[in-house]
Write a protein that holds these residues in place. Structure first.
Motif, short mmCIF file in Angstrom:
data_model
loop_
_atom_site.label_atom_id
_atom_site.label_comp_id
_atom_site.label_asym_id
_atom_site.label_seq_id
_atom_site.Cartn_x
_atom_site.Cartn_y
_atom_site.Cartn_z
N VAL A 152 19.89 -0.80 17.73
CA VAL A 152 20.97 -0.16 16.97
C VAL A 152 20.26 -0.18 15.45
O VAL A 152 19.58 -1.18 15.22
CB VAL A 152 22.41 -1.39 16.81
N ALA A 153 20.54 1.06 14.77
CA ALA A 153 19.69 1.05 13.74
C ALA A 153 20.48 1.89 12.53
O ALA A 153 21.18 2.75 12.89
CB ALA A 153 18.51 1.99 13.97
N ARG A 154 20.34 1.32 11.51
CA ARG A 154 20.99 2.36 10.54
C ARG A 154 19.72 2.82 9.50
O ARG A 154 19.08 1.74 8.85
CB ARG A 154 21.88 1.39 9.41
N ALA A 155 19.30 4.08 9.52
CA ALA A 155 18.11 4.70 8.96
C ALA A 155 18.46 5.61 7.96
O ALA A 155 18.42 6.67 8.44
CB ALA A 155 17.34 4.99 9.95
N PRO A 156 18.67 5.25 6.76
CA PRO A 156 19.09 6.34 5.69
C PRO A 156 17.85 7.14 5.40
O PRO A 156 17.73 8.15 4.82
CB PRO A 156 19.47 5.58 4.46
N GLY A 157 16.64 6.59 5.55
CA GLY A 157 15.09 7.34 5.40
C GLY A 157 14.84 8.14 6.47
O GLY A 157 13.99 8.89 6.28
N ILE A 209 0.93 -1.14 0.03
CA ILE A 209 -0.14 -0.08 -0.02
C ILE A 209 1.08 1.21 0.06
O ILE A 209 0.54 2.23 -0.76
CB ILE A 209 -0.85 -0.13 1.35
N LEU A 210 1.93 1.25 0.78
CA LEU A 210 2.94 2.19 0.80
C LEU A 210 3.40 2.63 -0.57
O LEU A 210 3.59 3.79 -0.94
CB LEU A 210 3.91 1.96 1.95
N ALA A 211 3.97 1.31 -1.20
CA ALA A 211 4.38 1.65 -2.70
C ALA A 211 3.19 2.14 -3.54
O ALA A 211 3.89 2.94 -4.32
CB ALA A 211 4.96 0.13 -3.16
N GLY A 251 10.66 7.34 2.82
CA GLY A 251 11.61 7.18 3.82
C GLY A 251 11.03 6.11 4.69
O GLY A 251 12.01 5.25 5.22
N GLY A 252 9.83 5.88 4.82
CA GLY A 252 9.33 4.70 5.69
C GLY A 252 9.65 3.31 5.02
O GLY A 252 10.16 2.14 5.63
N LEU A 253 9.49 3.26 3.33
CA LEU A 253 10.04 2.11 2.92
C LEU A 253 11.46 1.90 2.80
O LEU A 253 11.76 0.47 3.29
CB LEU A 253 9.54 2.17 1.21
N LEU A 254 12.33 2.79 2.98
CA LEU A 254 13.63 2.60 3.17
C LEU A 254 13.94 2.12 4.51
O LEU A 254 15.13 1.35 4.74
CB LEU A 254 14.32 3.89 2.90
N ASP A 255 13.59 2.66 5.67
CA ASP A 255 13.63 2.21 6.93
C ASP A 255 13.09 1.14 7.31
O ASP A 255 13.13 0.45 8.60
CB ASP A 255 13.75 3.48 7.70
N ILE A 310 15.08 11.64 5.00
CA ILE A 310 13.99 11.84 4.02
C ILE A 310 12.69 12.18 4.78
O ILE A 310 11.78 13.01 4.53
CB ILE A 310 14.07 10.80 2.95
N VAL A 311 12.44 11.56 5.67
CA VAL A 311 11.12 11.48 6.50
C VAL A 311 11.28 12.90 7.07
O VAL A 311 10.23 13.65 7.12
CB VAL A 311 11.25 10.40 7.83
N TYR A 312 12.33 13.45 7.64
CA TYR A 312 12.13 14.69 8.30
C TYR A 312 12.15 15.92 7.36
O TYR A 312 11.42 16.98 7.54
CB TYR A 312 14.12 14.91 8.85
#
Length: 727
Positions: free
Chosen positions: A644-649, A85-87, A189-193, A652-654
């Motif tokens: 521990v998180a790697r969140a490139p999105g 649905i996000l996509a 951003g949600g899809l990436l993270d 983008i979300v901000y």
């Protein structure tokens, strides 16, 4: 220019393709998808996510637990349908922007100066005035005035006069683009993270979920994700004095292991508590060991103060036991059990047996938790009060909710919070795999507010995690131990010891000058002790079809119902209880003498002690295990739970959130206004000489995208400034 809710219309492709493209690019379809996402997000907020299936079964029942599992409602944000649905929302909103943005951008530079002068008379805000200036002079003055007020102005000369067109508030249309772009950015951003990257590696990279157990080092590579994984959010548990570089990603049905480009060593874990026993602050002093450079980087991780290294943020999520060692002493609760001590580690287990030979039952002792601090409410109106209206055979450390009055921090009852010391939790699992959970406190607790009431040891048990603990209260003796209870219980099970106590009681109660009365009293006391000890099979126990003979106060109650007329039960019961108490007191004094201890004085404090002892001995018969375990000593080892998180999105979300704020502000608080002023000469011949001599006739109109009181005021102000007409 108005924004259409219809989709993109094309003239190529099949009819189905054209209809699908029109639906996908329509605003109504985007709003529908956004509504579904909002509903799913509400479900994900209300329903606790990523819990074991058994927790949902206990809380909602097997039917709804299966529904939640089938629809992936327990993992909403990583469910395939949520990501799909996000996509679709990203594609649909992007098409909406692509369809409307060119029109909006083109409209930004259009002042619509070609509007017909006759059309101005149809506007709601319009005014006419005669000016002394020529049309050209008036047009230039009006245009200059509007420019100074922040309007974008364009002058157009026509054969019949001059048209002044002006526009202000164009950011209103840009708000549409910003708000819709924000939706796209947040979703991307949600899809990436989210779990999209992890799922892609599982589908394309031959990775699979691990469902087994054992050591992390033994897990095969196909269940591990590389340290260059572009996005993940995992949990890392590190005990004090140890280090770890492998985090755990919880997945439906199992886990994946995420390798980190560094290892985290926990030097010290610190925790502070409120007076209520809730954690106030917990922080971890760590050392980051970089695998590539070998650098050792000290850092401190606190709640809401993460540490970042090589693009991975380390958050303080929680804390846990890191493998504390405990020493437990077995308290016999059955005749075949013997006291012994056993050592174990929280999270580990030990094998036990309640006897010898082939008939011995094999059990497993699982050490589940060590709590060093236990803060409970002991106020008279609370759950640990003076005992009025409280079942003395059942303790519930939190059995009632505080009633709220006024502000949320005000309660209907006064609180007396007290730390009752350490406790240990464990499970006893039988050979069939069935287990009960136990929670025992290390120190005696003064439950009753009366000064002469004894402190009690609390031994808790519950059948399932959904049930509250029920506690056996064992009174602490003068030596602050439960040895008196254990000796008395062992003596109660010995007929010879009971007989000697009965004879002592009869001699002290009657004396030696009345042998017949002493003999009758001894017989009654012997019968009472035998009933209480469960040594009379026909007293309503085994004869009534029960698994074992009744004992304790229940056996005496059954005996009274079966052998004493109802009219005489009250008086006979009082006599029988008095005889029982006296006999048990003598039996207790005998056991203390045999242990080399001083006898207890016959005062009110001893009377309260014996009253609690009678209840404890009665309830001990129903204890569901052959032994209980008392916490004698422990060595606490803390552990930190890091996220521990790697969140490139995240960036983008901000950015999307900033766009959303700006877009909504622009659409709600910025009004697009357009002003037209038509200036025509007064002379109908419209020759140049008459224009200068006779002045000009002005017609003004104002349009706005929203009709407000501010629009009315602004029109009056413009009419005064531009046409020099008093308001």
């Amino acid at each position: 220019m108005t924004v259409s809710t219809e989709g993109m219309k094309v003239n190529w492709g099949s009819r189905t393709l054209r209809a699908s493209l029109e639906l996908l690019s329509s605003m109504r379809f985007s709003i529908s998808l956004l509504t579904v996402i909002c509903i799913a997000s509400v479900i994900g907020t209300v329903l606790k996510q990523q819990e074991p299936l058994s927790n949902y079964v206990n809380q909602f029942g097997p039917f709804w637990a299966q529904v939640f599992n089938t629809a992936s409602l327990s993992t909403v944000y990583s469910a395939w349908w949520f990501l799909l649905i996000l996509a679709f929302l990203v594609v649909s909103t992007s098409l909406c922007i692509a369809r409307n943005a060119p029109k909006i951008l083109a409209d930004l530079n259009q002042l619509k100066e070609n509007v017909r002068e006759q059309s101005l008379k149809a506007f709601g805000h319009r005014a006419e005035a005669a000016l002394t200036e020529s049309p050209e002079g008036a047009a230039r003055r009006i245009g200059q005035t509007l420019v100074q007020s922040g309007w974008k102005v364009k002058l157009q000369q026509r054969d019949a006069g001059w048209m002044v067109a002006a526009k202000k508030g164009a950011a209103n249309k840009l708000g549409y683009i910003a708000a819709h772009s924000a939706i796209v950015l947040v979703c991307v951003g949600g899809l990436l993270d989210g779990d999209m990257m992890v799922r892609a590696q599982m589908w394309l990279g031959d990775k699979s979920i691990f469902t087994g157990g054992g050591l992390i080092a033994d897990v095969p590579l196909k269940h591990r994700l590389a340290d260059n994984n572009p996005t993940f959010r995992a949990n890392l548990l590190v005990a004090e004095g140890t280090q770890s570089s492998t985090a755990i990603l919880n997945q439906p049905g199992g886990v994946l292991l995420q390798e980190l480009p560094f290892s985290v060593e926990l030097k010290k874990f610190s925790v502070e508590y409120y007076s209520t026993g809730m954690p106030k602050l917990f922080a971890s002093d760590i050392i980051i060991h970089d695998k590539e450079t070998g650098d050792k980087i000290p850092a401190r991780v606190e709640v809401n103060h993460p540490v970042k290294h090589r693009g991975v943020e380390i958050f303080q999520s929680s804390f846990d036991d890191g493998g504390s060692s405990v020493t437990l002493k077995a308290i016999p609760m059955a005749a075949a059990s013997k006291p012994f001590e056993i050592q174990g580690t929280i999270g580990g287990s030990s094998s036990l047996s309640n006897g010898q030979g082939t008939d011995a039952e094999k059990m497993t002792l699982e050490y589940t938790a060590l709590r060093v601090i236990n803060v409970e409410n002991f106020s008279a109106d609370g759950n640990m009060g003076s005992g009025a209206g409280v079942d003395v055979r059942k303790v519930d450390l939190r059995q009632s909710l505080d009633k709220q009055l006024g502000a949320a921090n005000k309660t209907a009852t006064q609180k007396e919070l007290r730390n009752v010391g350490p406790s240990v939790s464990y499970k006893l699992r039988d050979a069939s795999g069935q287990a009960r959970e136990y929670q025992n406190y290390m120190l005696p607790v003064q439950v009753d507010a009366r000064p002469d009431s004894p402190a009690v040891y609390l031994l808790g048990v519950r059948e399932t995690p959904a049930n509250p603990f029920q506690y056996l209260r064992i009174p602490a003796d003068a030596e602050s131990s439960m040895e008196t209870f254990l000796r008395l219980r062992a003596a109660l099970a010995d007929p010879a010891q009971r007989e000697r106590a009965v004879q002592r009681y009869a001699r002290q109660a009657v004396g030696t000058d009345k042998p017949e009365l002493a003999l009758q009293l001894a017989a009654s006391a012997s019968r009472a002790l035998a009933l209480f000890a469960g040594d009379v099979p026909d007293a309503g126990g085994a004869a009534a079809g029960k698994a074992k003979p009744a004992a304790g106060l229940q056996a005496m109650s059954d005996f009274m119902e079966n052998n004493v007329p109802e009219a005489e039960r009250d008086r006979a019961g009082e006599v029988l209880i008095r005889i029982l108490n006296g006999s048990l007191f003598e039996l207790m004094q005998m056991t203390r003498e045999q242990a080399g201890l001083k006898p207890l004085p016959q005062d009110e404090k001893t009377q309260n002690f014996m009253s609690q002892m009678v209840l404890s001995l009665s309830d001990a018969h129903h204890y569901p295990a052959p032994m209980a375990f008392e916490l004698k000593d422990f060595t606490q080892v803390q552990a930190s739970v890091f996220q521990v998180a790697r969140a490139p999105g995240k960036t983008i979300v901000y950015l999307g959130c900033a766009f959303l704020i700006l877009g909504i502000f622009a659409m709600l608080y910025v009004r697009e206004r357009r002003v037209w002023v038509w200036l025509a000469p007064r002379d109908a011949a419209y020759d140049s000489a008459s224009v200068s001599a006779d002045g000009s006739q002005a017609t003004m109109a104002l349009s706005t995208n929203r009709k407000t009181m501010d629009g009315d005021k602004e029109f009056e102000m413009l009419k005064t400034k531009l046409l020099q007409v008093p308001s």
